[in-house]
Design a protein around this motif. Sequence first.
Motif, short mmCIF file in Angstrom:
data_model
loop_
_atom_site.label_atom_id
_atom_site.label_comp_id
_atom_site.label_asym_id
_atom_site.label_seq_id
_atom_site.Cartn_x
_atom_site.Cartn_y
_atom_site.Cartn_z
N VAL A 134 -7.79 1.58 -21.08
CA VAL A 134 -6.59 1.74 -20.25
C VAL A 134 -6.34 0.44 -19.50
O VAL A 134 -7.28 -0.25 -19.10
N LYS A 135 -5.07 0.12 -19.31
CA LYS A 135 -4.71 -1.06 -18.53
C LYS A 135 -4.86 -0.73 -17.05
O LYS A 135 -4.62 0.39 -16.59
N TYR A 136 -5.24 -1.75 -16.30
CA TYR A 136 -5.46 -1.63 -14.86
C TYR A 136 -4.24 -1.02 -14.16
O TYR A 136 -4.38 -0.11 -13.34
N SER A 137 -3.04 -1.47 -14.49
CA SER A 137 -1.83 -0.98 -13.82
C SER A 137 -1.64 0.52 -14.03
O SER A 137 -1.17 1.23 -13.13
N ARG A 138 -2.00 1.03 -15.20
CA ARG A 138 -1.87 2.47 -15.47
C ARG A 138 -2.88 3.27 -14.64
O ARG A 138 -2.55 4.33 -14.11
N LEU A 139 -4.10 2.78 -14.55
CA LEU A 139 -5.10 3.49 -13.77
C LEU A 139 -4.73 3.48 -12.29
O LEU A 139 -4.84 4.51 -11.61
N ILE A 140 -4.23 2.35 -11.79
CA ILE A 140 -3.80 2.25 -10.39
C ILE A 140 -2.65 3.24 -10.15
O ILE A 140 -2.62 3.92 -9.13
N GLU A 141 -1.73 3.30 -11.09
CA GLU A 141 -0.61 4.24 -10.98
C GLU A 141 -1.12 5.68 -10.87
O GLU A 141 -0.67 6.44 -10.01
N LEU A 142 -2.07 6.03 -11.71
CA LEU A 142 -2.63 7.38 -11.69
C LEU A 142 -3.36 7.66 -10.37
O LEU A 142 -3.16 8.70 -9.74
N LEU A 143 -4.21 6.73 -9.95
CA LEU A 143 -4.98 6.93 -8.72
C LEU A 143 -4.10 6.96 -7.48
O LEU A 143 -4.41 7.65 -6.50
N SER A 144 -2.99 6.24 -7.50
CA SER A 144 -2.11 6.15 -6.34
C SER A 144 -1.15 7.34 -6.22
O SER A 144 -0.49 7.49 -5.19
N GLU A 145 -1.08 8.17 -7.25
CA GLU A 145 -0.19 9.33 -7.19
C GLU A 145 -0.53 10.24 -6.02
O GLU A 145 0.36 10.78 -5.36
N GLU A 146 -1.79 10.42 -5.75
CA GLU A 146 -2.23 11.32 -4.69
C GLU A 146 -2.42 10.61 -3.35
O GLU A 146 -2.23 11.19 -2.31
N ASP A 147 -2.86 9.34 -3.41
CA ASP A 147 -3.22 8.63 -2.18
C ASP A 147 -3.00 7.13 -2.39
O ASP A 147 -3.81 6.47 -3.03
N GLU A 148 -1.91 6.61 -1.83
CA GLU A 148 -1.58 5.19 -2.03
C GLU A 148 -2.61 4.24 -1.43
O GLU A 148 -2.73 3.10 -1.86
N GLY A 149 -3.37 4.68 -0.44
CA GLY A 149 -4.36 3.83 0.19
C GLY A 149 -5.72 3.86 -0.48
O GLY A 149 -6.63 3.12 -0.08
N LEU A 150 -5.88 4.68 -1.51
CA LEU A 150 -7.19 4.84 -2.15
C LEU A 150 -7.71 3.54 -2.76
O LEU A 150 -8.86 3.15 -2.52
N VAL A 151 -6.91 2.87 -3.54
CA VAL A 151 -7.37 1.68 -4.25
C VAL A 151 -7.78 0.56 -3.28
O VAL A 151 -8.88 0.01 -3.42
N PRO A 152 -6.97 0.22 -2.27
CA PRO A 152 -7.43 -0.81 -1.32
C PRO A 152 -8.72 -0.43 -0.60
O PRO A 152 -9.58 -1.30 -0.38
N ARG A 153 -8.88 0.85 -0.27
CA ARG A 153 -10.13 1.28 0.39
C ARG A 153 -11.32 1.11 -0.55
O ARG A 153 -12.40 0.67 -0.13
N LEU A 154 -11.14 1.49 -1.81
CA LEU A 154 -12.23 1.32 -2.79
C LEU A 154 -12.59 -0.14 -2.96
O LEU A 154 -13.77 -0.50 -2.97
N GLU A 155 -11.59 -0.99 -3.12
CA GLU A 155 -11.84 -2.42 -3.32
C GLU A 155 -12.58 -3.02 -2.14
O GLU A 155 -13.53 -3.79 -2.31
N ASN A 156 -12.19 -2.66 -0.93
CA ASN A 156 -12.84 -3.17 0.27
C ASN A 156 -14.28 -2.69 0.36
O ASN A 156 -15.19 -3.47 0.67
N ALA A 157 -14.50 -1.41 0.09
CA ALA A 157 -15.86 -0.85 0.16
C ALA A 157 -16.78 -1.52 -0.86
O ALA A 157 -17.94 -1.83 -0.56
N ILE A 158 -16.27 -1.77 -2.05
CA ILE A 158 -17.07 -2.42 -3.09
C ILE A 158 -17.44 -3.84 -2.67
O ILE A 158 -18.60 -4.26 -2.80
N ASP A 159 -16.46 -4.58 -2.18
CA ASP A 159 -16.73 -5.95 -1.73
C ASP A 159 -17.79 -5.99 -0.63
O ASP A 159 -18.71 -6.82 -0.67
N LEU A 160 -17.70 -5.07 0.33
CA LEU A 160 -18.68 -5.03 1.42
C LEU A 160 -20.08 -4.71 0.91
O LEU A 160 -21.06 -5.33 1.33
#
Length: 167
Positions: A134-160
Motif C-alpha cells: 500500500v502507498k503511504y498516502s492511502r494508509l494515512i488517508e485510512l488512519l486519518s478517517e477516524e482521528d486526524e491527529g493520530l499519525v502526527p502523534r504516532l510519528e512523534n512517539a516513535i521518534d522519541l
Amino acid sequence: EGSSLAMQISPPKLLKDIAILRSTLQQYHPLIIEGHGSSRDKRNASLVSQRIVQSLHQRWYSSNSDSETKSHRDIKRPILLISQGDPLEPTGISAITNQVARDLGIYRCLVTLDEDIDPEHSIKADRDNVQYEVKYSRLIELLSEEDEGLVPRLENAIDLELEKMNE
C-alpha cells in the motif's frame, strides 16, 4: 518455524482503493512495527527482533499458573505485520521486521512512499514475505478517517522512543 514463508510467494497485491484497503486489513489482526531505517537505527536487528517477539508472546499468550498451559489472547484473525518498505539492510526497520515476520511465521504488508515523496522507495523496498503493498498516502488517508491527529502523534512517539534507544 516460518518455513512456509521461505518459499517465494507471488508479487504483493497492491491495495490502491481505500475501500479495498479497509476491507483487506479488516481480515487481519494488524501488527504495526514502525521505526527508522539503517541510517538512524544502528541497533543489532537480531537482538531487537528477539525482544519484540518475546514481548509479543508475553502479551499474546497468558500462562495459567495451575496447569502451565498457554492460551491465545483474543486473536481470532491471522496476524499481518505492517511495516515500511525500506531496502533490506543489516540494521534498521527492514531488518527488524523481516526477522520478526519470519520468527512469528506471518506475512507482511508493505507501506511504500508515494513516488512524489521518494521515487526510489518502492523500487528498493524489501518484498520478502510480503503479501500486500500500500502507498503511504492511502494508509494515512485510512488512519486519518477516524482521528486526524493520530499519525502526527504516532510519528512523534516513535521518534522519541528511538532517540532514547539510540542514546
